[in-house]
Scaffold this motif. Structure first.
Motif, PDB file in Angstrom:
ATOM      1  N   THR A 100     -28.523 -49.344  15.122  1.00 31.17           N
ATOM      2  CA  THR A 100     -27.475 -48.334  15.005  1.00 31.17           C
ATOM      3  C   THR A 100     -28.107 -46.949  14.908  1.00 31.17           C
ATOM      4  N   ASP A 101     -27.380 -45.952  15.370  1.00 33.16           N
ATOM      5  CA  ASP A 101     -27.893 -44.591  15.353  1.00 33.16           C
ATOM      6  C   ASP A 101     -28.080 -44.100  13.928  1.00 33.16           C
ATOM      7  N   VAL A 103     -28.266 -40.952  13.082  1.00 30.41           N
ATOM      8  CA  VAL A 103     -27.997 -39.516  13.171  1.00 30.41           C
ATOM      9  C   VAL A 103     -26.877 -39.168  12.196  1.00 30.41           C
ATOM     10  N   PRO A 148     -22.958 -35.486  17.201  1.00 29.35           N
ATOM     11  CA  PRO A 148     -23.070 -36.857  17.705  1.00 29.35           C
ATOM     12  C   PRO A 148     -21.811 -37.401  18.375  1.00 29.35           C
ATOM     13  N   ARG A 156     -27.126 -40.312  22.388  1.00 31.58           N
ATOM     14  CA  ARG A 156     -27.431 -40.483  20.965  1.00 31.58           C
ATOM     15  C   ARG A 156     -28.761 -41.212  20.788  1.00 31.58           C
ATOM     16  N   LYS A 157     -29.034 -42.163  21.677  1.00 32.44           N
ATOM     17  CA  LYS A 157     -30.330 -42.850  21.602  1.00 32.44           C
ATOM     18  C   LYS A 157     -31.480 -41.892  21.918  1.00 32.44           C
ATOM     19  N   ALA A 160     -32.118 -40.135  18.792  1.00 32.12           N
ATOM     20  CA  ALA A 160     -32.853 -41.014  17.874  1.00 32.12           C
ATOM     21  C   ALA A 160     -34.330 -41.097  18.258  1.00 32.12           C
TER      22      ALA A 160
END
Length: 285
Positions: A100-101, A103, A148, A156-157, A160
């Motif tokens: 999971t992110d 952020v 985000p 988003r990845k 990360a």
């Protein structure tokens, strides 16, 4: 079982391990008070700059091995060392990328990426400059002020990845980081990862259920036995040339050969895990 034909034997193997697990067992107490053994007598070494992928059925202890290396958990038996030093707490110089992110939704892309350097005591101006550079490296220049919720899953990845790599970790732990992405985005992110890894060359432990992904990315692939009490079954050297393009390397004849070899080792563990899950389901019903 002899694994000599598949053991990693490049010059990396002659270096002092960046990561060294020796006869490690990890037990957890379950809610009903019983003991669950996640991994048993696991031995694994990863050299500096080496990309190691771990595959195995659900419940074999893949993610547990990452928490032990990071210092988030302590072994019940055996030893875990990083760069020759026993892991006694949160391991410095380690980046951890989860499924999971990680952020913060109320912070912009720029502020999310700059958090790491700021926490390490870097002054604001240099932290921001470094964050902008890494945002550019992951292909998000122009999105610094986005939040985000305004980004796609793949974007988003990328954030990360920038968060993980901006601190230039000597070790990067990745727990199925691309599993939620569609096939095309996953391949793009895999290529991005390889390109960025080649810049700073951390030792990587990459956990995945996707055997093709493991072979396309790694220097070696470790197959774990079915849990509970999972352990290393076999280790396969991935002697495919670098640099690699993930979408193209899968058509290489050597890739196909490696897939067949590793799947032969993995298949019986997947069958065992499935059999255990259906027996448990049957008993519960």
């Amino acid at each position: 079982m002899s694994t000599a034909p598949h053991l990693f034997s490049t010059p990396l193997a002659t270096l002092r391990p960046a990561i060294d697990l020796k006869n490690v067992t990890k037990r957890f107490t379950t809610p009903d008070g019983s003991t669950y053994t996640a991994i048993r007598d696991m031995t694994l070494q990863v050299a500096p700059g080496e990309f190691c992928a771990i595959v195995g059925p659900t419940g074999c202890g893949k993610s547990t091995s990452l928490t032990l290396i990071s210092g988030l958990e302590r072994p019940s038996a055996g030893s875990v060392s990083v760069h020759g030093e026993p892991v006694k707490g949160i391991t410095p110089g380690v980046g951890f990328m989860f499924q999971t992110d990680a952020v913060l939704p109320w912070k912009s892309v720029l502020d999310n990426v700059a958090m790491g350097p700021k926490f390490r005591g870097i002054d604001k101006a240099n932290a921001i400059a470094s964050a902008k550079d890494w945002i550019r490296r992951v292909g998000l220049a122009g999105f610094e002020d986005r939040f985000p919720h305004q980004l796609s899953g793949g974007m988003r990845k990328r954030v990360a990845l920038a968060q993980s790599l901006i601190n230039e970790p000597e070790i990067l732990l990745m727990d199925e980081p691309f599993s939620a992405l569609d096939v095309q985005t996953r391949a793009i992110m895999s290529n991005e990862l390889l390109g960025l890894w080649d810049v700073t060359k951390p030792a990587v432990v990459f956990v995945t259920h996707d055997l093709e992904e493991a072979i396309a990315l790694a220097d070696k692939v470790v197959v774990m036995t079915a849990g509970p009490g999972g352990t290393v079954k076999e280790t396969f050297a991935i002697d495919l040339p670098r640099p690699r393009v993930v979408q193209e390397i899968r058509f290489d004849k050597r890739f196909v050969d490696l897939y067949q070899q590793i799947w032969e080792s993995l298949r019986s563990e997947v069958d065992t895990a499935y059999s255990q899950s259906t027996q448990t389901t049957g008993k519960a019903s």
